[in-house]
Design a protein around this motif. Structure first.
Motif, PDB file in Angstrom:
ATOM      1  N   ALA A  64      22.916 114.561  16.743  1.00 24.23           N
ATOM      2  CA  ALA A  64      23.764 114.149  15.626  1.00 24.23           C
ATOM      3  C   ALA A  64      25.104 113.644  16.139  1.00 24.23           C
ATOM      4  O   ALA A  64      25.630 114.150  17.125  1.00 24.23           O
ATOM      5  N   PRO A  65      25.673 112.609  15.476  1.00 26.79           N
ATOM      6  CA  PRO A  65      27.007 112.153  15.875  1.00 26.79           C
ATOM      7  C   PRO A  65      28.027 113.275  15.719  1.00 26.79           C
ATOM      8  O   PRO A  65      27.902 114.119  14.830  1.00 26.79           O
ATOM      9  N   GLY A  66      29.026 113.309  16.572  1.00 27.79           N
ATOM     10  CA  GLY A  66      30.096 114.285  16.393  1.00 27.79           C
ATOM     11  C   GLY A  66      30.283 115.252  17.524  1.00 27.79           C
ATOM     12  O   GLY A  66      31.099 116.156  17.441  1.00 27.79           O
ATOM     13  N   LEU A  67      29.536 115.096  18.626  1.00 29.72           N
ATOM     14  CA  LEU A  67      29.731 115.956  19.789  1.00 29.72           C
ATOM     15  C   LEU A  67      31.184 115.916  20.241  1.00 29.72           C
ATOM     16  O   LEU A  67      31.824 116.944  20.454  1.00 29.72           O
ATOM     17  N   LEU A  68      31.721 114.727  20.370  1.00 29.97           N
ATOM     18  CA  LEU A  68      33.080 114.560  20.883  1.00 29.97           C
ATOM     19  C   LEU A  68      34.100 115.237  19.970  1.00 29.97           C
ATOM     20  O   LEU A  68      34.967 115.991  20.424  1.00 29.97           O
ATOM     21  N   LEU A  69      34.023 114.973  18.674  1.00 29.73           N
ATOM     22  CA  LEU A  69      35.035 115.508  17.769  1.00 29.73           C
ATOM     23  C   LEU A  69      34.930 117.015  17.618  1.00 29.73           C
ATOM     24  O   LEU A  69      35.913 117.676  17.286  1.00 29.73           O
ATOM     25  N   SER A  70      33.758 117.574  17.878  1.00 33.35           N
ATOM     26  CA  SER A  70      33.663 119.035  17.848  1.00 33.35           C
ATOM     27  C   SER A  70      34.497 119.651  18.958  1.00 33.35           C
ATOM     28  O   SER A  70      35.051 120.739  18.800  1.00 33.35           O
ATOM     29  N   VAL A  71      34.614 118.937  20.085  1.00 34.99           N
ATOM     30  CA  VAL A  71      35.428 119.420  21.206  1.00 34.99           C
ATOM     31  C   VAL A  71      36.907 119.300  20.870  1.00 34.99           C
ATOM     32  O   VAL A  71      37.685 120.248  21.022  1.00 34.99           O
ATOM     33  N   THR A  72      37.336 118.120  20.438  1.00 35.12           N
ATOM     34  CA  THR A  72      38.762 117.907  20.184  1.00 35.12           C
ATOM     35  C   THR A  72      39.241 118.644  18.946  1.00 35.12           C
ATOM     36  O   THR A  72      40.378 119.096  18.890  1.00 35.12           O
ATOM     37  N   ARG A  73      38.370 118.766  17.954  1.00 36.07           N
ATOM     38  CA  ARG A  73      38.777 119.508  16.754  1.00 36.07           C
ATOM     39  C   ARG A  73      39.080 120.959  17.096  1.00 36.07           C
ATOM     40  O   ARG A  73      40.047 121.546  16.587  1.00 36.07           O
ATOM     41  N   HIS A  74      38.283 121.539  17.960  1.00 38.83           N
ATOM     42  CA  HIS A  74      38.526 122.925  18.368  1.00 38.83           C
ATOM     43  C   HIS A  74      39.880 123.048  19.054  1.00 38.83           C
ATOM     44  O   HIS A  74      40.624 124.007  18.817  1.00 38.83           O
ATOM     45  N   ALA A  75      40.225 122.064  19.899  1.00 42.72           N
ATOM     46  CA  ALA A  75      41.511 122.123  20.591  1.00 42.72           C
ATOM     47  C   ALA A  75      42.676 122.042  19.609  1.00 42.72           C
ATOM     48  O   ALA A  75      43.670 122.770  19.748  1.00 42.72           O
ATOM     49  N   TRP A  76      42.557 121.171  18.611  1.00 44.11           N
ATOM     50  CA  TRP A  76      43.636 121.076  17.617  1.00 44.11           C
ATOM     51  C   TRP A  76      43.718 122.341  16.769  1.00 44.11           C
ATOM     52  O   TRP A  76      44.808 122.799  16.417  1.00 44.11           O
ATOM     53  N   GLU A  77      42.575 122.911  16.430  1.00 41.14           N
ATOM     54  CA  GLU A  77      42.589 124.164  15.662  1.00 41.14           C
ATOM     55  C   GLU A  77      43.223 125.292  16.461  1.00 41.14           C
ATOM     56  O   GLU A  77      43.924 126.139  15.904  1.00 41.14           O
ATOM     57  N   GLU A  78      42.992 125.295  17.768  1.00 43.60           N
ATOM     58  CA  GLU A  78      43.630 126.309  18.611  1.00 43.60           C
ATOM     59  C   GLU A  78      45.149 126.181  18.559  1.00 43.60           C
ATOM     60  O   GLU A  78      45.874 127.180  18.534  1.00 43.60           O
ATOM     61  N   SER A  79      45.647 124.935  18.539  1.00 42.54           N
ATOM     62  CA  SER A  79      47.102 124.749  18.510  1.00 42.54           C
ATOM     63  C   SER A  79      47.705 125.236  17.199  1.00 42.54           C
ATOM     64  O   SER A  79      48.868 125.633  17.151  1.00 42.54           O
ATOM     65  N   GLU A  80      46.935 125.219  16.117  1.00 37.56           N
ATOM     66  CA  GLU A  80      47.430 125.696  14.826  1.00 37.56           C
ATOM     67  C   GLU A  80      47.696 127.193  14.823  1.00 37.56           C
ATOM     68  O   GLU A  80      48.527 127.676  14.046  1.00 37.56           O
ATOM     69  N   LEU A  81      46.993 127.924  15.679  1.00 33.25           N
ATOM     70  CA  LEU A  81      47.133 129.374  15.669  1.00 33.25           C
ATOM     71  C   LEU A  81      48.510 129.816  16.130  1.00 33.25           C
ATOM     72  O   LEU A  81      48.920 130.944  15.861  1.00 33.25           O
ATOM     73  N   GLY A  82      49.232 128.942  16.813  1.00 26.49           N
ATOM     74  CA  GLY A  82      50.525 129.320  17.348  1.00 26.49           C
ATOM     75  C   GLY A  82      51.706 128.962  16.479  1.00 26.49           C
ATOM     76  O   GLY A  82      52.854 129.081  16.924  1.00 26.49           O
ATOM     77  N   VAL A  83      51.456 128.509  15.240  1.00 24.41           N
ATOM     78  CA  VAL A  83      52.558 128.149  14.348  1.00 24.41           C
ATOM     79  C   VAL A  83      52.328 128.808  12.992  1.00 24.41           C
ATOM     80  O   VAL A  83      51.201 129.144  12.625  1.00 24.41           O
TER      81      VAL A  83
END
Length: 794
Positions: free
Chosen positions: A305-324
C-alpha cells in the motif's frame, strides 16, 4: 502540529542539514523535487525528477494533480499530461504513445536523517505490465565552467561522477561570490539495485525536468540506460545528465512501489570546520546505502500500500509533539496558530555539531534565512522556553557565544562553514536569558553565559556610546533588522544605502532598551553568583540608561519616546513602533501613558485594522503597500506590519496594562485576537502562515516574497502567558509565585496540558466560567474566570 492537511503548502523538513522549501517554485506540478533544495542556507538546483516509460522507451508523461500536504510530507496522485518535451518530437498523443491503464501515486518527504525521498506506487493493468514498465530517476547537474552564472548569481561546478547499481555519486561545488567554495558529495539512488545507469555530459540547455531534453530520449534499442559515465568534453561548462533505472514488476495487487532518495553524503570547503570531504568512490555505488535496512524493516509491516514513507516521517513529527504543551480551544484560529508555530520552529531547527553551528538552534526562515541570526534568536528563545527540553533555547545563545568576536560583539549570522562576518544585528539577549530562566532555572547556564554577555555589554558601551550618554548608537539601517524607515533618514539623507555601510549614527530607542534589559539581567546573574560589586555596577548602569531615556528620548510635547541625533542630542521626532519599547520595562511610568493612548491606540497612527505598522500611518514616508521611494521592496519597515514588531509592542502594552493602567487590558485582548487572525491566508482557519510582513489595512501577507514559516517573532509565548493566563513574575523580581489570569478572548473553553515550569508540569483547563490548574497531574487550585489564581511553585 498543523493537523489539517492542506493543498497550498509544499515545504518538506524535519531533518537537520537539508530543507526542501523553494520560495517561488516553478515545477510543483512535475514529479519529484526539481526545484531547489537547501543545504543549510545554500541552494542546490536542480534536485531530481523521475520518468515512467515502457520497454520501448516511450515516456508516460505525468503531472502532479491534487496533493495533500502535512508536516510529514506530500501525498499526491499523478495525472496524464502531454508535452512535446517528454519524448521524441511529435510524441504528444498519450493514447498512441503508451499502452494500458496506469495509476500512479507519489509521496514526498524529508526524513530526520536528511534523506529527501520520493516514494512512487504504480498500479497497472495486465496490458501495461505485459508491455513493460520502467522507472528512471534523474537530474541535470550544472557546471558553469567560470563562463556564466546560475539565475541566483552563483557559479557552480559538478564533477567526479561515479555510478553503479546503488546510485550515482558526484561532487557539487558551490561558488557564491565573496564566499569560500563549498564542495558537497551528493548521491541519487533507488531503494533497490538499479539495473542500469548513465551520466552524460552535455552542452548546456534549459535545466528543466522534461524527458525530451535528456540524452536518453527516443526509442530504446533495449530497455534501460547506457551504463556509462561520460564526463569529458571540449569545454567545462554544460549539464551532467545523471540517471538510474529499474524495471518495475507487479507485486500483490498488480502494483509496485519504488523509492528515490537524494542525500548529501559529506562536504569540504576552504574554511570547513567540523566536516571533511567524504571520500566516496566506486565502492559506495556498489554497496546498499545504510538507510536501506531501515526502510525495508518498515516495508515488511506495510505491504504494497502507498504510504511507507509517510509512516516513517509522520512518526518523527509526532515524536516532536511530545516535547511541547498541547492546546485545544474553542477558537480555531488560536489553536491552529499555536500548532503552526511549533511546526515551523521544528521545520527550521538544526541539531548543531556542524562547523560553526555547534549547538542546536532555529534558523530565521527557509532558504538563505536558514542560519542562526541574532535578531531572531532572542525571539526564538521566548517561544522555545516552553518546550520541555530547553536545549535548543539555550543552544541559540550558546552558538553566538561560541562565535563571539575578540572585541566582544556577536556576529549577525552564523554560517556553518565560514567565519565570514559581514553584519551585526541588535538583540534583546538580556530579556531572553531571564525569560528562559523563569521557566527553566539553571544556575550553571547563567554562570556560563555571564562572562560572554559582560564582554558584549562592554563592547556596546565602548563602541556605541562613546559620549557616555546612556543612549546607544546604530550605524546602519540594516543592523536594527528594520531597514528602510524614516527614522534613519532623519540623520542622513542617504541612510537607505543598499548594503552594510556604516553611514549613520543614531541614538536608537531599540538599541538602548535592549542594553537596559541586558544590564538588569547581568545584575541579577551577578547577585546569583554572589558577585555583589558587579551587581551594583550593572544596576547603576541600567539606572543611568533609564534616566537618559526619560530625559533625552521622551518628548513631553509629542508624548513620545524618540530616537536622538547624536550630533545635536536633539530628538528626531520620528514615530516608529520602537517608541513603545520602553514600556516593555520599568523605564516607562504613568506619566508616559499618553504615548499608548494617543499614539498606539489611534487608528490614524498605529491602531490600524491589522495592527501594528512599524511606522506611524501619519509619517510622510508611510506606505502600506511595501513601497520605498516608489519601489516595492522586499523588507520595508515604513508601513508594513511585521510580526516581530507586534511581539515587542504586545509585550509593551501587556506590561503597561499590568503595572500602569488596567484599563488598557481590553485593548490587549483585542490586539492578540487581531495579531493571531492576521496569520491566516484569506481568513481560513485551516491555512495558518507566518510571512515576513503584512498590509496594515487588508492583512494580506507579502506573498510576492515567497517566504512562509518565517520565525522572526514570538507568539506561543504570548499565548501561554495571556490566552492560557500564566502571568509570570516580573523577570527582575526573582519571585517564585505564579498567577493564572487569562485575557478575556471570548473562549468558551480551552485546555493547555504539559506546560513546563520550574521542573514541574502544569495543566490549565477552562470550561465556561470555571478554571482549574493541575501540577504534575494533581489539581492545585481552581476558581472562576476573571478572578486571578495564585500558585507557589516549590
Amino acid at each position: 502540529m498543523n493537523r489539517t492537511a492542506r493543498s497550498d503548502k509544499w515545504y518538506l523538513g524535519g531533518g537537520d542539514r537539508l530543507l526542501w522549501a523553494p520560495a517561488l517554485p516553478v515545477w510543483l506540478d512535475h514529479p519529484g523535487c526539481w526545484d531547489e533544495i537547501h543545504y543549510f542556507n545554500h541552494a542546490i538546483f536542480p534536485c531530481f525528477t523521475w520518468t515512467l516509460l515502457d520497454s520501448d522507451g516511450r515516456p508516460y508523461p505525468l503531472r502532479r494533480g491534487r496533493w495533500r500536504w502535512s508536516p510529514a510530507g506530500i501525498s499526491s496522485s499523478l495525472e496524464p499530461t502531454a508535452s512535446p518535451l517528454h519524448g521524441a518530437a511529435g510524441d504528444t498523443d498519450i493514447d498512441e504513445g503508451f499502452s494500458g491503464e496506469v495509476t500512479v501515486w507519489e509521496n514526498l518527504a524529508l526524513t530526520a536523517d536528511d534523506l529527501l525521498c520520493c516514494e512512487v506506487t504504480v498500479d497497472a493493468d495486465d496490458e501495461a505490465w505485459d508491455r513493460g514498465l520502467h522507472f528512471v530517476a534523474w537530474s541535470a547537474q550544472p557546471d558553469t565552467g567560470g563562463l556564466y552564472v546560475l539565475p541566483d548569481g552563483h557559479e557552480t561546478r559538478s564533477s567526479d561522477f561515479v555510478a553503479g547499481p546503488w546510485g550515482i555519486v558526484w561532487t557539487r561545488t558551490l561558488l557564491p561570490p565573496n564566499w569560500p567554495p563549498l564542495e558537497l558529495r551528493c548521491r541519487l539512488a533507488l531503494d533497490r539495485e538499479a539495473e542500469s545507469w548513465s551520466v552524460q555530459f552535455s552542452e548546456g540547455t534549459a535545466a528543466q525536468p522534461w524527458w525530451g531534453l535528456t540524452p536518453w530520449s527516443g526509442p530504446w534499442d533495449q530497455p534501460g540506460l547506457p551504463g556509462e559515465v561520460r564526463q569529458s568534453g571540449n569545454a567545462p561548462h554544460g549539464l551532467y545528465y545523471a540517471g538510474v533505472h529499474s524495471p518495475l514488476e507487479p507485486g500483490s495487487g498488480g502494483r509496485d512501489r519504488i523509492m528515490t532518495v537524494f542525500e548529501v553524503l559529506g562536504e569540504s570547503g576552504a574554511e570547513a570546520v567540523a566536516s571533511e570531504l567524504v571520500e566516496v568512490g566506486a565502492e559506495a555505488v556498489r554497496e546498499p546505502p545504510t538507510w536501506i535496512s531501515g526502510f525495508r524493516s518498515v516495508e515488511e509491516n506495510s505491504g504494497d500500500a502507498p504510504g511507507l514513507l509517510l509512516s516513517v516521517t509522520r512518526h518523527a513529527w509526532e515524536e516532536s509533539e511530545l516535547g511541547v504543551p498541547g492546546l485545544r480551544c474553542s477558537d480555531p484560529f488560536l489553536e491552529a496558530a499555536w500548532d503552526h508555530r511549533w511546526y515551523a520552529l521544528k521545520l527550521l531547527e538544526g541539531g548543531g555539531g556542524h562547523g560553526r553551528q555547534l549547538h542546536p538552534s532555529v534558523g530565521e526562515g527557509p532558504g538563505y534565512f536558514r542560519v542562526p541570526i541574532s535578531y531572531s534568536g532572542h525571539a526564538h528563545m521566548r517561544d522555545l522556553r516552553w518546550r520541555h527540553d530547553p536545549a535548543v533555547a539555550r543552544g541559540t545563545l550558546r552558538n553566538f557565544i561560541a562565535n563571539q568576536l575578540e572585541d566582544g560583539s556577536f556576529p549577525g549570522r552564523i554560517y556553518h562553514h565560514t567565519d565570514r562576518r559581514s553584519d551585526f544585528y541588535l538583540a534583546d539577549w538580556g530579556g531572553a536569558v531571564m525569560a528562559l530562566d523563569q521557566v527553566h532555572p539553571d544556575a550553571a547556564f547563567l554562570e556560563e553565559v555571564y562572562e560572554p554577555l559582560t564582554r558584549y555589554a562592554a563592547w556596546f558601551d565602548r563602541e556605541r556610546d562613546q559620549e557616555g550618554s546612556g543612549l546607544y548608537d546604530v550605524v546602519t539601517h540594516f543592523e536594527t533588522g528594520q531597514e528602510f524607515m524614516s527614522r534613519y533618514m532623519a540623520v542622513h539623507s542617504e541612510a537607505d544605502t543598499v548594503g552594510w555601510v556604516d553611514n549613520i549614527r543614531l541614538k536608537a530607542v531599540d538599541a538602548t532598551v535592549y542594553m537596559y534589559r541586558l544590564k538588569r539581567a547581568l545584575a541579577r546573574i551577578a547577585e546569583m553568583l554572589e558577585m555583589h560589586g558587579d551587581a551594583t555596577g550593572w544596576d547603576a548602569g541600567a539606572d543611568r540608561i533609564a534616566e537618559a531615556v526619560r530625559t533625552m528620548m521622551w518628548d513631553p510635547d509629542d508624548q513620545w519616546f524618540s530616537d536622538v541625533d547624536p550630533r545635536s542630542m536633539e530628538r528626531t521626532g520620528v514615530k516608529a513602533a520602537v517608541g513603545f519599547y520602553p514600556f516593555m520595562t520599568d523605564i516607562a511610568g504613568k506619566e508616559h501613558l499618553p504615548a499608548l493612548w494617543e499614539h498606539l491606540l489611534d487608528p490614524d497612527k498605529f491602531w490600524t485594522p491589522w495592527p501594528v505598522p512599524a511606522t506611524s500611518a501619519d509619517d510622510p514616508w508611510f506606505d502600506p503597500d511595501a513601497r520605498w521611494k516608489g519601489k516595492r521592496m522586499n523588507c520595508p519597515w515604513n508601513g508594513r506590519v511585521w510580526p516581530m514588531t507586534n511581539s515587542h509592542v504586545f509585550e509593551a502594552l501587556a506590561l503597561a496594562s499590568r503595572t500602569l493602567d488596567e484599563s488598557l487590558t481590553p485593548h490587549l485582548a483585542d490586539f492578540l485576537i487581531r495579531f493571531v487572525m492576521m496569520l491566516f491566508t484569506d481568513g481560513d482557519p485551516e491555512r495558518p502562515n507566518t510571512f515576513e510582513h503584512y498590509h496594515p489595512y487588508t492583512g494580506q501577507a507579502c506573498f510576492y516574497r515567497g517566504v512562509d514559516d518565517y520565525m522572526h517573532s514570538w507568539l506561543n509565548d504570548l499565548i501561554v502567558r495571556f490566552a492560557v493566563g500564566l502571568q509570570l513574575p516580573l523577570p527582575e523580581s526573582g519571585e517564585a509565585d505564579l498567577t493564572i489570569d487569562p485575557l478575556d478572548l471570548g473562549l468558551e473553553q480551552f485546555t493547555c496540558r504539559g506546560i513546563p515550569f520550574r521542573g514541574r508540569i502544569l495543566d490549565v483547563v477552562s470550561i465556561d466560567d470555571r478554571i482549574s490548574v493541575s501540577i504534575d497531574g494533581r489539581t492545585a487550585v481552581e476558581g472562576s474566570l476573571g478572578e486571578p489564581l495564585h500558585l507557589i511553585i516549590e
